[in-house]
Scaffold this motif. Sequence first.
Motif, short mmCIF file in Angstrom:
data_model
loop_
_atom_site.label_atom_id
_atom_site.label_comp_id
_atom_site.label_asym_id
_atom_site.label_seq_id
_atom_site.Cartn_x
_atom_site.Cartn_y
_atom_site.Cartn_z
N PHE A 137 0.72 -1.09 0.04
CA PHE A 137 0.00 -0.07 0.08
C PHE A 137 0.81 1.34 0.15
CE2 PHE A 137 -2.24 3.38 2.13
CZ PHE A 137 -3.48 3.32 1.39
N ASN A 138 2.12 1.19 0.83
CA ASN A 138 2.55 2.40 0.92
C ASN A 138 3.81 2.65 -0.12
OD1 ASN A 138 1.66 3.82 3.23
ND2 ASN A 138 1.83 1.80 4.03
N LEU A 139 4.25 1.31 -0.63
CA LEU A 139 5.28 1.37 -1.69
C LEU A 139 4.76 1.71 -3.20
CD1 LEU A 139 7.33 -1.98 -0.81
CD2 LEU A 139 8.26 0.61 -0.96
N LYS A 140 3.37 1.31 -3.27
CA LYS A 140 2.66 1.68 -4.67
C LYS A 140 3.02 3.11 -5.12
CE LYS A 140 -0.28 -1.35 -6.14
NZ LYS A 140 -1.67 -2.28 -5.99
N PRO A 141 2.77 3.94 -4.46
CA PRO A 141 2.84 5.55 -4.79
C PRO A 141 4.34 5.80 -5.10
CG PRO A 141 1.64 5.54 -2.70
CD PRO A 141 2.26 4.18 -2.91
N LEU A 142 5.32 4.99 -4.63
CA LEU A 142 6.64 5.35 -4.75
C LEU A 142 7.17 4.56 -6.06
CD1 LEU A 142 7.85 5.16 -1.00
CD2 LEU A 142 7.50 7.07 -2.47
N ILE A 143 6.70 3.24 -6.07
CA ILE A 143 7.38 2.46 -7.33
C ILE A 143 6.51 1.75 -8.30
CG2 ILE A 143 9.70 2.31 -6.07
CD1 ILE A 143 8.84 -0.48 -5.12
N GLY A 144 5.18 1.96 -8.04
CA GLY A 144 4.04 1.50 -8.93
C GLY A 144 3.90 -0.03 -8.75
N PRO A 145 3.81 -0.54 -10.06
CA PRO A 145 3.73 -2.07 -10.25
C PRO A 145 4.83 -2.88 -9.59
CG PRO A 145 4.26 -1.19 -12.32
CD PRO A 145 4.13 0.05 -11.41
N ARG A 146 5.79 -2.53 -9.18
CA ARG A 146 7.07 -3.37 -8.63
C ARG A 146 6.81 -3.19 -7.04
NH1 ARG A 146 11.57 -0.94 -8.65
NH2 ARG A 146 12.54 -2.42 -7.90
N ALA A 147 5.67 -2.50 -6.57
CA ALA A 147 5.50 -2.74 -5.20
C ALA A 147 5.64 -4.05 -4.38
CB ALA A 147 4.30 -1.76 -4.80
N GLY A 148 4.58 -4.99 -5.08
CA GLY A 148 4.50 -6.22 -4.75
C GLY A 148 5.72 -7.01 -4.30
#
Length: 198
Positions: A137-148
């Motif tokens: 949830f918090n990585l998505k705004p930073l690195i988009g689709p690579r967050a998972g």
Amino acid sequence: MPKLGMEPIRRAALVKATIDEIGQAGSLDVTVAQIARRAGMSSALAHHYFGGKDQIFLAAMRHTLSLYGAEVRGALAMARGPRARTEAIIRAGFNRSNFRSDVIAAWLNFYVLAQSDDQARRLLSVYQRRLHSNLVFNLKPLIGPRAGEAAVRIAGLIDGLYLREALTRGASLGDEPTRQVLTLLDHELKSFGKDTAT
């Protein structure tokens, strides 16, 4: 006979006694009688409230996980922005309260029990899913689709470094592993072309 209104108090006392006994023994090789004695009640009453040692231990782990969850929520409430919130999650994993000897013993034995007990495995899975979803949830705004995939690496490093630190009983009490996980976070953001201070 159990007294009316005493159940929550006695359950809490048994949970605390379980964590204390496991911490002292360093293993699950404790009896319901030992736990009950430490809690100041009979083993029959302990069985009445929980049914058996495994159920008492699972209740103790739920309690430990709820304390950890409260620490994460508190840290997130103080953080501003996705980078700060991701750091807050990482730091919560290495909070000094997680390095008390009784908590270490509970976590280590929890991992062992999860190999053979379905309820413990499900409880461990809940912890892992929450950690992963909070990171994503918090990585998505930073690195988009690579967050998972980044969340998988970060969560794996948090758990691995915690276990190593807990087993070595190092003096850093979480400072060094926190630094290492934050370094991984920096690499994840840099590889996506993000400023690490975002």
